[in-house]
Design an enzyme around this catalytic site. Structure first.
Site, PDB file in Angstrom:
ATOM      1  N   HIS A  92      31.790  15.480 -71.244  1.00 19.02           N
ATOM      2  CA  HIS A  92      31.141  15.692 -69.930  1.00 19.02           C
ATOM      3  C   HIS A  92      31.660  14.633 -68.955  1.00 19.02           C
ATOM      4  O   HIS A  92      31.267  13.471 -69.027  1.00 19.02           O
ATOM      5  CB  HIS A  92      29.622  15.581 -70.048  1.00 19.02           C
ATOM      6  CG  HIS A  92      28.910  15.907 -68.770  1.00 19.02           C
ATOM      7  ND1 HIS A  92      27.906  16.845 -68.699  1.00 19.02           N
ATOM      8  CD2 HIS A  92      29.049  15.450 -67.500  1.00 19.02           C
ATOM      9  CE1 HIS A  92      27.464  16.936 -67.467  1.00 19.02           C
ATOM     10  NE2 HIS A  92      28.147  16.077 -66.706  1.00 19.02           N
TER      11      HIS A  92
ATOM     12  N   HIS B  23      33.129  13.761 -64.733  1.00 22.93           N
ATOM     13  CA  HIS B  23      33.432  14.100 -63.330  1.00 22.93           C
ATOM     14  C   HIS B  23      34.664  13.306 -62.904  1.00 22.93           C
ATOM     15  O   HIS B  23      34.612  12.064 -62.862  1.00 22.93           O
ATOM     16  CB  HIS B  23      32.262  13.738 -62.422  1.00 22.93           C
ATOM     17  CG  HIS B  23      31.005  14.468 -62.763  1.00 22.93           C
ATOM     18  ND1 HIS B  23      30.635  15.654 -62.155  1.00 22.93           N
ATOM     19  CD2 HIS B  23      30.030  14.201 -63.683  1.00 22.93           C
ATOM     20  CE1 HIS B  23      29.500  16.085 -62.678  1.00 22.93           C
ATOM     21  NE2 HIS B  23      29.108  15.217 -63.610  1.00 22.93           N
TER      22      HIS B  23
ATOM     23  N   LYS C  30      29.457  25.969 -66.467  1.00 22.83           N
ATOM     24  CA  LYS C  30      28.427  24.961 -66.173  1.00 22.83           C
ATOM     25  C   LYS C  30      27.322  25.555 -65.321  1.00 22.83           C
ATOM     26  O   LYS C  30      27.578  26.145 -64.271  1.00 22.83           O
ATOM     27  CB  LYS C  30      29.068  23.761 -65.449  1.00 22.83           C
ATOM     28  CG  LYS C  30      28.082  22.647 -65.080  1.00 22.83           C
ATOM     29  CD  LYS C  30      27.506  21.943 -66.301  1.00 22.83           C
ATOM     30  CE  LYS C  30      26.338  21.040 -65.980  1.00 22.83           C
ATOM     31  NZ  LYS C  30      26.705  19.772 -65.371  1.00 22.83           N
TER      32      LYS C  30
ATOM     33  N   HIS D 195      22.756  21.697 -66.935  1.00 23.59           N
ATOM     34  CA  HIS D 195      22.047  20.562 -66.323  1.00 23.59           C
ATOM     35  C   HIS D 195      20.563  20.921 -66.429  1.00 23.59           C
ATOM     36  O   HIS D 195      20.069  21.770 -65.697  1.00 23.59           O
ATOM     37  CB  HIS D 195      22.469  20.358 -64.865  1.00 23.59           C
ATOM     38  CG  HIS D 195      21.806  19.161 -64.250  1.00 23.59           C
ATOM     39  ND1 HIS D 195      22.490  18.011 -63.929  1.00 23.59           N
ATOM     40  CD2 HIS D 195      20.501  18.910 -63.955  1.00 23.59           C
ATOM     41  CE1 HIS D 195      21.640  17.106 -63.443  1.00 23.59           C
ATOM     42  NE2 HIS D 195      20.425  17.635 -63.452  1.00 23.59           N
TER      43      HIS D 195
ATOM     44  N   HIS E 209      23.768  15.556 -70.925  1.00 21.24           N
ATOM     45  CA  HIS E 209      23.205  14.236 -70.601  1.00 21.24           C
ATOM     46  C   HIS E 209      21.698  14.162 -70.801  1.00 21.24           C
ATOM     47  O   HIS E 209      20.942  13.947 -69.864  1.00 21.24           O
ATOM     48  CB  HIS E 209      23.587  13.787 -69.183  1.00 21.24           C
ATOM     49  CG  HIS E 209      23.513  14.870 -68.123  1.00 21.24           C
ATOM     50  ND1 HIS E 209      22.395  15.631 -67.903  1.00 21.24           N
ATOM     51  CD2 HIS E 209      24.434  15.303 -67.226  1.00 21.24           C
ATOM     52  CE1 HIS E 209      22.636  16.468 -66.914  1.00 21.24           C
ATOM     53  NE2 HIS E 209      23.870  16.297 -66.494  1.00 21.24           N
TER      54      HIS E 209
ATOM     55  N   ASP F 161      29.335  11.613 -68.609  1.00 19.92           N
ATOM     56  CA  ASP F 161      28.836  11.915 -67.263  1.00 19.92           C
ATOM     57  C   ASP F 161      29.256  10.835 -66.267  1.00 19.92           C
ATOM     58  O   ASP F 161      28.545  10.560 -65.303  1.00 19.92           O
ATOM     59  CB  ASP F 161      27.310  12.098 -67.247  1.00 19.92           C
ATOM     60  CG  ASP F 161      26.844  12.840 -65.995  1.00 19.92           C
ATOM     61  OD1 ASP F 161      27.673  13.508 -65.351  1.00 19.92           O
ATOM     62  OD2 ASP F 161      25.649  12.733 -65.660  1.00 19.92           O
TER      63      ASP F 161
HETATM   64  O1  DOR Z   1      24.258  11.353 -61.844  1.00 19.83           O
HETATM   65  C1  DOR Z   1      24.848  12.415 -61.731  1.00 19.83           C
HETATM   66  N1  DOR Z   1      25.996  12.520 -61.033  1.00 19.83           N
HETATM   67  N2  DOR Z   1      24.323  13.493 -62.295  1.00 19.83           N
HETATM   68  C2  DOR Z   1      24.836  14.702 -62.095  1.00 19.83           C
HETATM   69  O2  DOR Z   1      24.300  15.644 -62.603  1.00 19.83           O
HETATM   70  C3  DOR Z   1      26.004  14.900 -61.191  1.00 19.83           C
HETATM   71  C4  DOR Z   1      26.797  13.672 -61.079  1.00 19.83           C
HETATM   72  C5  DOR Z   1      27.785  13.732 -59.930  1.00 19.83           C
HETATM   73  O3  DOR Z   1      28.512  14.713 -59.829  1.00 19.83           O
HETATM   74  O4  DOR Z   1      27.846  12.778 -59.164  1.00 19.83           O
HETATM   75 ZN    ZN Z   2      27.529  15.493 -64.844  1.00 17.14          ZN
END
Ligand code: DOR
Ligand code: ZN
Length: 348
Positions: free
Chosen positions: A15, A17, A101, A138, A176, A249
């Site tokens: 997971h 980003h 997702k 989520h 998460h 995450d």
């Molecule tokens: O803390 C987070 N940041 N939780 C999420 O679900 C998305 C993520 C983000 O994309 O910044």
């Molecule tokens: Zn995430």
């Protein structure tokens, strides 16, 4: 294994980003240094809602992978009310768009195009079941009347349990997880239901966010919870139950959008990701459980082979920089200016 050095099969991040364009210059090398593959989240400013967009995004990511690494991004589609079952067929024909997702609309960063009502996406879910493709969730309700600390538990009760009763063979990852309720829920399910656990939810609790002052760089979603929930997550991670595996995450935001009146959610942990998990497992005398959690269980769940190469970690302090450049801004990483107790020695 001597206690100051730990070799692991190259881990994967289930997971992550990475953001897009110039930000990839920072984020991709940070993750590629210690992970072989990463499930790459689709919540870009313009969300990744088609296979063509996912493949283009993958090409952009690959162009930032350092020569020395063999990092493979595994792509996901952002589920909207209008995603078609045919797009799932198209994803299945690739071997790099591997999951979908599900963000409840409005739950978190760039989730405005998410699902408004779960029954609207039943045809897509049915096609995913045919193809054995996982739904990544989520797990927080968005109703304003539900206390933000209770939104994960409420989601499990009101959305997730009915969903899996309706579709008991759906492969699903509750992403998460942050509560003992989520741990209990996953433990009670068969092997097609799993959960990822972040390093920050293992290391911190809501006191770190709120006691003695508000610390925006600890603000993430789902929020850090009380320490009894943190303990339940630690026990799940070190338990050797294959339904729990690593997902950082890691979610970078520029400093300006964190340190402001209404700051963004996200903790940037990629520069020390595997090292931080090593700290947690080490401090609970469970280092021998780290490899399966970080390198085997996720791959097994996704039906992918284990990585062939390995990494070595040393028990050795190093200092996390106070910030990294991020696309014309800076991002403040987890543990900024502070010590990390394990260090990546090699990735071979
Ligand atoms: O803390 C987070 N940041 N939780 C999420 O679900 C998305 C993520 C983000 O994309 O910044
Ligand atoms: Zn995430």
């Amino acid at each position: 294994m001597n206690s100051d050095s730990l070799s692991l099969t190259l881990p994967d991040d289930w997971h992550l980003h990475l953001r897009d364009d110039e930000a990839l210059h920072t984020t991709v090398p940070h993750s590629a240094r210690c992970f072989g593959r990463a499930i790459t989240m689709p919540n870009l400013k313009s969300p990744v809602t088609s296979v063509d967009a996912a493949l283009d995004y993958r090409d952009r990511i690959l162009s930032y992978v350092p020569q020395a690494n063999r990092f493979q991004p595994l792509m996901t589609l952002y589920l909207t009310d209008s995603l078609s079952p045919q797009e799932i067929d198209k994803a299945r024909e690739t071997d790099c768009v591997v999951a979908v997702k599900y963000y409840p609309a409005g739950a978190t960063t760039n989730s405005d195009n998410g699902v408004t009502e779960i029954s609207r996406i039943y045809p897509v879910i049915e096609r995913m079941i045919e193809h054995d493709m996982p739904l990544l969730v989520h797990g927080e309700v968005t109703d304003h009347c539900i206390d933000i600390f209770d939104r994960e538990r409420q989601f499990i009760q009101t959305i997730l349990q009915p969903l899996i009763r309706h579709y008991p063979t759906l492969k699903l990852v509750l992403e998460h997880i942050t509560t003992s309720h989520a741990v209990d829920f996953v433990q009670q399910q068969p092997a097609n239901i799993a959960a990822t656990i972040t390093a920050h939810h293992l290391l911190y609790n809501r006191n770190d966010l709120l006691a003695g002052g508000i610390r925006p760089h600890f603000y993430c979603l789902p929020l850090l919870k009380r320490s009894s929930h943190q303990q339940a997550l630690i026990e799940a991670a070190i338990s050797g139950n294959p339904s729990f595996f690593l997902g950082t995450d890691s979610a970078p935001h520029g400093r300006a959008s964190k340190e402001t009146d209404c700051g963004c959610a996200g903790i940037y942990s990629a520069p020390a990701a595997i090292e931080l998990y090593a700290e947690v497992f080490d401090s609970h005398a469970a280092l021998e459980k780290l490899e399966a959690f970080a390198s085997f269980y996720g791959a097994d769940f996704y039906g992918l082979p284990h990585n062939q190469s390995s990494i070595t970690l040393l028990r050795k302090d190093w200092h996390m920089p106070s910030e990294y450049r991020l696309a014309g801004d800076v991002v403040v990483p987890i543990r900024a200016g502070d010590t990390i107790a394990w260090q990546l020695e090699s990735n071979s």
